[in-house]
Design an enzyme around this catalytic site. Sequence first.
Site: not given
Length: 694
Positions: A402, A629
Site C-alpha cells: 500500500d 488488520d
Amino acid sequence: MKMFFKLGMLLSSMLLAGQAFGAYSCTVTPVNVWGNGYQLDVTVTNNGPGSISGWTIQLGFGEPANVTGSWNVTLSGGNTSTPSFSNCCSWNGNLSQGQSTTFGFQGTHDGSFNLPTCTGNGGSSSSSSSSSSSSSSSSSSSSSSSSSSSSSSSSSSSSSSSSSSSSSSSSSGGSCEVCNWWGSTVPLCQVAQSGWSWENGQTCISRNTCENDQPSQFGVEDNCNSSSSSSSSSSSSSSSSSSSSSSSSSSSSTSSSSSSSSSSSSSSSTSTSGSGVHYDNPFASTSSWYVNPEWAARAAAEPGGSAIAGYSSAVWMDRIGAITDGVGLRGHLEQARAQGDDLFMFVVYDLPNRDCSALASNGELLIAENGFERYQNEYIGPIVDILADFPDITIVAIIEVDSLPNLVTNLSVPACQEANGAGGYRDGIRYALNQLSQLPHVHSYVDIAHSGWLGWSSNFGPAVTLIGDVIASTDAGWGSINGFVSNSANYTPVEEPFLPDPTLTVGGQPIRSSNFYEWNDYFEELSFDQDWRQAMISRGAPSSIGMLIDTGRNGWGGCSYDAGDNGCRPTAVSTSTDLNTYVTESRIDRRYHRGNWCNQAGGVGFRPQANPHPGIDAYVWVKPQGESDGISDPNFEVDPNDPNKKHDPMCDPSYGGNERNGNSATGALDNAPHAGRWFPEAFQVLLQNAYPPL
C-alpha cells in the site's frame, strides 16, 4: 528424564529419536519450546521391505502431554502421558519403502518439559544417549538426510582474535564459554554436541556467530576461542541430526505446490555461480513452499483450522525488531532449509511514514526523525545480509504493501505529502530494490494495492507512470523486480463470475455506475492485474513480467453479513431490472463498500498455486488468515511490541464511515486486537466463508 523447559530445545535436539519398531521408525523434531508451551514435529518413516497402509505411534512424555492442537494426524489421549497418533488419511498412511510423512502438534507444560520418546505397534523403543543420538537419528529416518550444510546457514564469522587454545574434549571442540541459544544459556560444548556446524576453526557458527565479544542475532555471551580442526570435523559430521529434514512441508502443502512443479519446465532461469538461481516465475520453478510453523500451529489449534494450516503464507518483517525477535528472519530461513522447502516468501514492510493515510499499521520510522537512514542501515541492510546466507532457497520479497498507491491518491494527507518527497516512499523502495536485486535468488514483487483502489482510469494511468518510473530508476531497472502483487491483505475477489462486463447496461445504465462500483472500470483482480501487466510492458517492462494475487481472504463463500437483501454468495445472475439491486444480487464481494478494508467477513480464497491464469505467476497468501488488520476498540491499550500502531475508525464496527467508504458501515468484525495479532473470531469467519469450500 525430566528437564527444565529452557533447555528443552537444546536437549531435545541432542535426543532426536530415530527409533525403529516393526516396519517404521519415528523421529521427534522440536520446533519451539517457550514459557509454558511447545511445538513438535514427528516424522514417520517406513523402513520395511514393503509398503504400509497405516501406522500408529505413541509418544511417551512421562507426564500429561496436554496437547492443544495437531495437524496431519488423528490424535487420541491428548491429555495423557502417552498420546497416540495415527495417520489421518490415505495420503499420509500409505508409505512405500523408505518414504516418510510428518505431522505436528503443540501443547502446554508447567514450566518443565519432557522430550517424548517414540513407541509403536504397542511396543517401547530403547532410549538413545546424547552421544549416539545424532548418528541414530540420521541413519534411521530417511527424512534426516540433510547434510551439515543445512545447519551451517549463518555467514562465516571473522576469525577470532583470542589466542587461547581449546582445552575441551574432541566432542566439544571449542572453548566458547556459553551461548544464549533460543532463550537458553548453555555451554557451547553442548551446542556442538547437538550437531550445530563449525566453520573457520571457530565454535558456534549457525544459530550463533561468534566474533570475539560481539553478540550475534541469537545472542552470544562471553568469548569465543579457536578450536582444533579435528574437533571441527567431528562436530560438523553430526549436524544433520540437529534439524532433521522434515517432510511436513512437502506433505502438508502438496496441494499448494503440486501445480507449480508441473509447470516448472516452462519457467526460465539464470544463475550466478555460488550465489543462487534467479527464475522468471519462482513459484513455477519450486516444489515445496515454506509453511510458517508458528502460524500453522495457531491455525491448527483453532476448530477446523487444520484444513488450511499446511498452506504457505508470507512472513511479515513489519519492524526492525521482527528481524531478530523470536524465531526471526534467519530462524525462519533455517527452518525452511531444515524442512527441505525451496521457496520462502516474506513481506518488506517498514518504510518511513508507513501507512501514511491510515492508522492501524503506522510504522516505527518517521522521515523527520532520520527514518530513511534507519530504514537503510537498520532494516534493509540486516535483511539483505541474512538473505545472502541462503542462496539455496528461492526467496520472494513482497515490497511495501500500500505504499506507492498512497502517492497516487492520498497526497492531501500530510504524512503522505512528506512520503512523496526526499527520504520517502520512492527513495525507500528504490533503495530496497537496489539492494535485493544484487542477490539472484531473491525475487521482488512490488505492491500495487488492488482494483478497488487504482481501478478508476483517473488512478490507473498515473499509478502505472509513478510506479513504473520508480522501477525504471533502480540500478537494475526492470531487472530489479519479477513483477507486481495485488490485493495484499485485502478482500477483492479474483473474479466476479456473474458480473463479467462492467459496461453491461441494466435499467438504462452501465453497471459500473452502480453505487457499489462508482464508475470503477474493474470489478475484480484478474482483469485488473492482466491489464496492469500489459500497461507496464507497453512502457518498457519485459514480457516476462508477472503478477501475484493475494487470495488468502477474498473467497466470499457462504453468508457473510447483510448486504442489502442478499447476504449470501450468489449462485446466478440477478433478474432484476433495477441497477443497484442487480449488482447487489449478482456480486460475490459482500462488503457494504469496496473501501472497507479492516477485518472484513471475507473467506479463505483460492489456495496458493502457480500459473493459475496467463500473466499471473501465482495465487499467494500474503496476509495470513487469523492476523488482525487493526484494533476495533477506540479506547485501545498500546501494543507494547509496536506502540506506533493506532486505532483506525475503519476497524470500528460502530463507525458510521467517511468519504472513503461512501459513509457506509465499516463491516469490521468486533473484538479485534492490534494489527498482526491473532484474531480467532476472524479466523473462524474466514473458514466458514471459504470458497472454494474447505
